[in-house]
Motif scaffolding. Structure first.
Motif, PDB file in Angstrom:
ATOM      1  N   PRO A   1       0.743  -1.309  -0.122  1.00  0.00           N
ATOM      2  CA  PRO A   1       0.053  -0.024   0.136  1.00  0.00           C
ATOM      3  C   PRO A   1       0.879   1.230  -0.004  1.00  0.00           C
TER       4      PRO A   1
ATOM      5  N   PHE B   1      -8.141  -1.566  -1.688  1.00  0.00           N
ATOM      6  CA  PHE B   1      -9.386  -0.466  -1.138  1.00  0.00           C
ATOM      7  C   PHE B   1     -10.481  -0.905  -1.854  1.00  0.00           C
TER       8      PHE B   1
ATOM      9  N   TYR C   1     -10.535   0.640   3.540  1.00  0.00           N
ATOM     10  CA  TYR C   1      -9.181   0.202   3.643  1.00  0.00           C
ATOM     11  C   TYR C   1      -9.138  -1.208   4.225  1.00  0.00           C
TER      12      TYR C   1
END
Length: 342
Positions: free
Chosen positions: A45, A84, A293
């Motif tokens: 990420p 996400f 998330y």
């Protein structure tokens, strides 16, 4: 001067693009071959965000240098998927669905890592308020084995034996438990347990996993202070342990005749080979019905998703919920499903 600055930015951009490109291979490569690559699985990420920033930087300048991050971001999305979920809100858990909660409760704060002395009471209150049909605890407080805190659950399996230096795991169920057992992981305090739960429609095997920890204090400052060679050696060793534990679990799972649910603390992300081995063709409840998330653990300034609930494709995943409550170093998660979609 501007030329030199952009030249430097381009070089740094190239480094982060290269690291993101390398991380695309991590889910497919067993950690025993290249342990250093597995460390990238924790950083995906962050690498994506960095490349997005570089892309926007070059876009604002009207520079063709944006191609580098654009290409690697596109490849990363195609190979690894998304972390996400663009969903406005989580679907509520409805009556009639079967629900399961997973939570690494860190011993219900018996060690006092959190100064709030009501943490244990709050965890019990959370479970009572959410009222899941099945609860899987990692790092359970063995002193609650005979308490009345979870009397709403008639059936349970708590893997605790006095004198054994193992992390305690527990499964509580409102449905009868037909059979239960544990999987010992060699030379590790971690383990996995299972319970065969008899629902109204079918018998379901529920696994509760706690894979090897990296034993990393969740602080960027502590990470930066620790000698890199020692940190790398320790993390490489724990990645290798996780791979071994995933293989033990996989062999056990393949031998069961029941439909399966796998929950637990994997101490690794969805971009790891361990995740791929354990998930196999199962459904990740967050990727099916989650929102945002899906954080389940916080490094300081850096949230990660390392706790999961997987369900066989025979189940229809109806909802997934991530809780924003500070009751442990992990955050609880919960999912609901219907049986008999296939």
């Amino acid at each position: 001067m501007r030329y030199l600055i952009n030249k430097l930015v381009f070089l740094v951009n190239g480094l982060f693009a290269f690291l993101l490109a390398m991380s695309c291979f991590v889910p497919q490569i067993p950690v025993t071959h290249f342990p250093f690559l597995s460390i990238l699985s924790l950083m995906v990420p962050l690498l994506v965000l960095t490349n997005v920033i570089f892309f926007c930087y070059w876009l604002l300048l009207g520079s063709r240098n944006l191609w580098m991050s654009a290409i690697v971001l596109g490849i990363g999305y195609l190979v690894m998927g998304t972390f996400f979920r663009f969903q406005p809100s989580e679907e509520p858990i409805s009556k009639g669905e079967i629900s399961i909660m997973s939570f690494n409760a860190r011993g219900f704060n018996r060690s006092g890592m959190i100064s709030d002395k009501t943490i244990s009471t709050q965890i019990v209150a959370l479970v009572k308020a959410e009222d899941p049909d099945i609860v899987c605890f990692q790092e359970f407080d063995y002193t609650k084995k005979k308490s009345a805190d979870f009397n709403a659950y008639k059936y349970s399996f708590i893997d605790y034996e006095y004198g054994h230096k193992k992390v305690v795991l527990a499964i509580y169920s409102k449905f009868p438990i037909l059979n239960n057992g544990s999987l010992d992981f060699p030379e590790s305090a971690n383990s996995a347990i299972y319970a065969d739960v008899v629902t109204q429609k079918d018998t379901v095997r529920v696994y509760n996993l706690h894979l090897e920890s990296h034993k990393v204090i969740p602080s960027v400052r502590r990470l930066s202070d620790e000698p890199k060679a020692r940190l790398y050696k320790r993390m490489s060793r724990s990645f290798a342990k996780q791979q071994e534990q995933a293989a033990i679990f996989n062999a056990h799972r393949n031998a069961t005749p029941y439909k399966k649910i796998v929950s637990g603390d994997f101490n690794n992300t969805q971009f790891s080979n361990v995740y791929q081995v354990i998930k196999d063709d199962m459904q990740d409840s967050f990727l099916e019905q989650g929102s945002g998330y899906g954080r389940t653990y916080n490094f300081k300034y850096y949230p990660v998703r390392i706790d999961f609930i997987f369900l066989d494709k025979a189940f229809e995943v109806k909802a997934h919920k991530n809780f924003d409550v500070k009751l442990s170093d992990h955050f609880p998660l919960m999912a609901s499903f219907n049986i008999g979609a296939q």
